[in-house]
Every structure is written in C-alpha cells, then in structure tokens.
Motif scaffolding. Structure first.
Motif, PDB file in Angstrom:
ATOM      1  N   GLY A   2       0.792  -1.224   0.000  1.00 45.76           N
ATOM      2  CA  GLY A   2       0.000   0.000   0.000  1.00 45.76           C
ATOM      3  C   GLY A   2       0.821   1.267   0.000  1.00 45.76           C
ATOM      4  N   ASN A   3       2.102   1.200   0.308  1.00 53.37           N
ATOM      5  CA  ASN A   3       2.946   2.383   0.272  1.00 53.37           C
ATOM      6  C   ASN A   3       3.597   2.515  -1.089  1.00 53.37           C
ATOM      7  N   TRP A   4       4.105   3.705  -1.390  1.00 48.35           N
ATOM      8  CA  TRP A   4       4.664   3.992  -2.695  1.00 48.35           C
ATOM      9  C   TRP A   4       6.150   4.260  -2.598  1.00 48.35           C
ATOM     10  N   GLY A   5       6.847   3.998  -3.668  1.00 48.22           N
ATOM     11  CA  GLY A   5       8.222   4.409  -3.859  1.00 48.22           C
ATOM     12  C   GLY A   5       8.278   5.181  -5.163  1.00 48.22           C
ATOM     13  N   ILE A   6       9.419   5.741  -5.462  1.00 49.43           N
ATOM     14  CA  ILE A   6       9.598   6.457  -6.716  1.00 49.43           C
ATOM     15  C   ILE A   6      10.007   5.441  -7.770  1.00 49.43           C
ATOM     16  N   LEU A   7       9.168   5.267  -8.769  1.00 49.38           N
ATOM     17  CA  LEU A   7       9.363   4.257  -9.800  1.00 49.38           C
ATOM     18  C   LEU A   7       9.945   4.909 -11.050  1.00 49.38           C
ATOM     19  N   LEU A   8      11.027   4.332 -11.579  1.00 48.43           N
ATOM     20  CA  LEU A   8      11.605   4.751 -12.849  1.00 48.43           C
ATOM     21  C   LEU A   8      11.589   3.537 -13.758  1.00 48.43           C
ATOM     22  N   LEU A   9      10.867   3.641 -14.866  1.00 50.62           N
ATOM     23  CA  LEU A   9      10.665   2.531 -15.791  1.00 50.62           C
ATOM     24  C   LEU A   9      11.206   2.916 -17.156  1.00 50.62           C
ATOM     25  N   LYS A  10      12.072   2.073 -17.734  1.00 49.14           N
ATOM     26  CA  LYS A  10      12.641   2.308 -19.063  1.00 49.14           C
ATOM     27  C   LYS A  10      12.045   1.300 -20.017  1.00 49.14           C
ATOM     28  N   LYS A  21      13.266   0.473 -11.773  1.00 46.72           N
ATOM     29  CA  LYS A  21      13.965   0.770 -10.519  1.00 46.72           C
ATOM     30  C   LYS A  21      13.006   1.496  -9.585  1.00 46.72           C
ATOM     31  N   ILE A  22      13.163   1.266  -8.296  1.00 44.21           N
ATOM     32  CA  ILE A  22      12.367   1.957  -7.286  1.00 44.21           C
ATOM     33  C   ILE A  22      13.320   2.657  -6.334  1.00 44.21           C
ATOM     34  N   PHE A  23      13.054   3.939  -6.085  1.00 46.32           N
ATOM     35  CA  PHE A  23      13.903   4.757  -5.228  1.00 46.32           C
ATOM     36  C   PHE A  23      13.106   5.315  -4.066  1.00 46.32           C
ATOM     37  N   GLY A  24      13.821   5.736  -3.062  1.00 47.20           N
ATOM     38  CA  GLY A  24      13.247   6.389  -1.891  1.00 47.20           C
ATOM     39  C   GLY A  24      13.998   5.958  -0.660  1.00 47.20           C
ATOM     40  N   PRO A  25      14.301   6.888   0.203  1.00 44.40           N
ATOM     41  CA  PRO A  25      15.108   6.578   1.385  1.00 44.40           C
ATOM     42  C   PRO A  25      14.357   5.833   2.473  1.00 44.40           C
ATOM     43  N   ASN A  26      13.035   5.734   2.364  1.00 42.66           N
ATOM     44  CA  ASN A  26      12.252   5.213   3.475  1.00 42.66           C
ATOM     45  C   ASN A  26      11.865   3.751   3.362  1.00 42.66           C
ATOM     46  N   GLY A  27      12.200   3.118   2.260  1.00 44.44           N
ATOM     47  CA  GLY A  27      11.769   1.742   2.104  1.00 44.44           C
ATOM     48  C   GLY A  27      10.255   1.676   2.056  1.00 44.44           C
ATOM     49  N   PRO A  28       9.674   0.578   2.501  1.00 44.66           N
ATOM     50  CA  PRO A  28       8.227   0.426   2.376  1.00 44.66           C
ATOM     51  C   PRO A  28       7.418   1.126   3.470  1.00 44.66           C
ATOM     52  N   LYS A  33       7.318   9.857  -3.352  1.00 44.49           N
ATOM     53  CA  LYS A  33       6.666  10.017  -4.644  1.00 44.49           C
ATOM     54  C   LYS A  33       7.550  10.778  -5.616  1.00 44.49           C
ATOM     55  N   GLY A  34       7.548  10.338  -6.852  1.00 42.88           N
ATOM     56  CA  GLY A  34       8.233  11.019  -7.932  1.00 42.88           C
ATOM     57  C   GLY A  34       7.226  11.669  -8.856  1.00 42.88           C
ATOM     58  N   PHE A  35       7.533  12.889  -9.320  1.00 41.15           N
ATOM     59  CA  PHE A  35       6.613  13.608 -10.192  1.00 41.15           C
ATOM     60  C   PHE A  35       7.151  13.869 -11.592  1.00 41.15           C
ATOM     61  N   HIS A  36       8.463  13.919 -11.769  1.00 42.26           N
ATOM     62  CA  HIS A  36       9.000  14.254 -13.089  1.00 42.26           C
ATOM     63  C   HIS A  36      10.385  13.637 -13.246  1.00 42.26           C
ATOM     64  N   SER A  37      10.677  13.182 -14.455  1.00 42.91           N
ATOM     65  CA  SER A  37      12.017  12.686 -14.777  1.00 42.91           C
ATOM     66  C   SER A  37      12.417  13.212 -16.142  1.00 42.91           C
ATOM     67  N   THR A  38      13.708  13.265 -16.383  1.00 44.33           N
ATOM     68  CA  THR A  38      14.221  13.688 -17.680  1.00 44.33           C
ATOM     69  C   THR A  38      15.562  13.010 -17.924  1.00 44.33           C
ATOM     70  N   ILE A  39      15.917  12.887 -19.188  1.00 45.39           N
ATOM     71  CA  ILE A  39      17.211  12.322 -19.573  1.00 45.39           C
ATOM     72  C   ILE A  39      18.268  13.402 -19.390  1.00 45.39           C
ATOM     73  N   ASN A  67      20.686   2.895 -12.375  1.00 42.27           N
ATOM     74  CA  ASN A  67      21.389   2.690 -11.109  1.00 42.27           C
ATOM     75  C   ASN A  67      21.672   4.040 -10.464  1.00 42.27           C
ATOM     76  N   GLU A  68      21.303   4.176  -9.206  1.00 36.46           N
ATOM     77  CA  GLU A  68      21.460   5.453  -8.511  1.00 36.46           C
ATOM     78  C   GLU A  68      22.921   5.858  -8.419  1.00 36.46           C
ATOM     79  N   GLU A  69      23.208   7.092  -8.826  1.00 35.37           N
ATOM     80  CA  GLU A  69      24.535   7.680  -8.675  1.00 35.37           C
ATOM     81  C   GLU A  69      24.594   8.538  -7.427  1.00 35.37           C
ATOM     82  N   TRP A  70      23.523   9.293  -7.174  1.00 41.72           N
ATOM     83  CA  TRP A  70      23.402  10.071  -5.947  1.00 41.72           C
ATOM     84  C   TRP A  70      21.952  10.490  -5.763  1.00 41.72           C
ATOM     85  N   SER A  71      21.637  10.864  -4.534  1.00 40.20           N
ATOM     86  CA  SER A  71      20.320  11.426  -4.232  1.00 40.20           C
ATOM     87  C   SER A  71      20.499  12.502  -3.169  1.00 40.20           C
TER      88      SER A  71
END
Length: 180
Positions: A2-10, A21-28, A33-39, A67-71
């Motif tokens: 029921g919880n969300w992570g930041i999803l990046l789908l290629k 990939k799923i990102f977020g420092p809090n785990g489940p 939440k992610g709102f925007h991505s760009t190359i 793969n996460e480089e930094w956040s």
C-alpha cells in the motif's frame, strides 16, 4: 503493502519494459513520490519528487541503466515538494515545486538551482499568503528561467480555484517588479 516508492521505468521504442527501478530513502514504511524525470546529458536520468515522512524535495540522479549515482533532499520543517526538474546548460539542475517551509506563508513556489552533484547553489520563493506552486520550469535563452504554475494569491483566483501563473527570472532566480 500500500505504500509507494519512486518508480523509474525504461522501455524500448515499442513500449516493452527494459528495466524498472524503485527509489526512496524510506523503504516500504513511507510514501515517497516522484513527479518528473528527464534524460541527462550523460545518458542517465534525474527524477524529482518528495520524501514521504519529511515531505522534503527529493532528487535522484541515475546512470543510463537506472542505477542510482546520488540522491539529495532539500527542505525545512514543513511540506516541500518538487514537481519538475530540468538539466541546465552548466550541467546542473533546476527544480521547481512548492514550499511551506520558506516564503511568504501558506504554500509558495520554490525554485532551487543545484550543481551537477546535487549541491544547492541558490533557491528563491515566489508567492503570497495563499497557495502558490510551480509545476514546470525551463531555462531560457538569456540564462534565466521560466516557471509555470498556479496561484491563489494573485489575479482573480480564490482559495481552491487557482489562476495560471507565469514567472520569468534571471539566472539567479530574481524577478523584476511588474512594469519594469
């Protein structure tokens, strides 16, 4: 759960999933939440949103495979959300969204400039006593920025019925008074 992570789908050019990939420092435990991505210019990606438990702006930079480089996170004691990120001509990034931690009260437009490693260079707020937020930002040909968003502080808006707001800044996020 029921919880969300930041999803990046290629996907490929046919829409077939290549990786996710799923990102977020809090785990489940929290709703990040992610709102925007760009190359990015190096073929990687950058994603902006917010961290669920602290409601800070959250920025993730990845390589070309996700793969996460930094956040990094940016914010204060109240709710701060990143809605849009773009890479700037100097290799850094510009973020717009909203802040309740800084500004004139309520919710204000927040513009954050960071370098290529996500280190904050400067930030500016715009708004009045009601809800104002930035939804999109773009660097302009003169090195400044243009923000589109909504305002309930100015124009003919009323609480719950915002007007469209267009903000033009210089390269440091400064605006001129109307009519100058």
């Amino acid at each position: 759960n029921g919880n969300w992570g930041i999803l990046l789908l290629k996907t490929d050019d046919q829409g077939n999933e290549e990786w996710v990939k799923i990102f977020g420092p809090n785990g489940p435990e929290e709703d990040d939440k992610g709102f925007h991505s760009t190359i990015t210019s190096d073929g990687g990606y950058v994603v902006v949103g917010y961290i669920g438990n602290s409601k800070d702006v959250y920025l993730v930079k990845t390589d070309q495979y996700g793969n996460e480089e930094w956040s990094k996170s940016y914010g204060g004691n109240s709710d701060d959300i990143g809605y849009c990120v773009q890479q700037t001509n100097d290799g850094g990034f510009i973020i717009t969204g909203s802040t309740e931690s800084y500004g004139n009260g309520g919710e204000d437009v927040w513009l954050i400039k960071v370098d290529q490693d996500g280190n904050e260079e400067w930030n500016q707020t715009y708004g009045g006593v009601n809800r104002d937020f930035g939804r999109f930002v773009q660097e302009t040909s003169d090195g400044g920025f243009i923000i589109t968003g909504n305002t309930e502080s100015f124009g003919n808006s009323s609480y719950g019925n915002p007007d469209i707001w267009l903000i033009k800044t210089d390269s440091e996020g400064n605006t001129k008074p109307y009519g100058d």
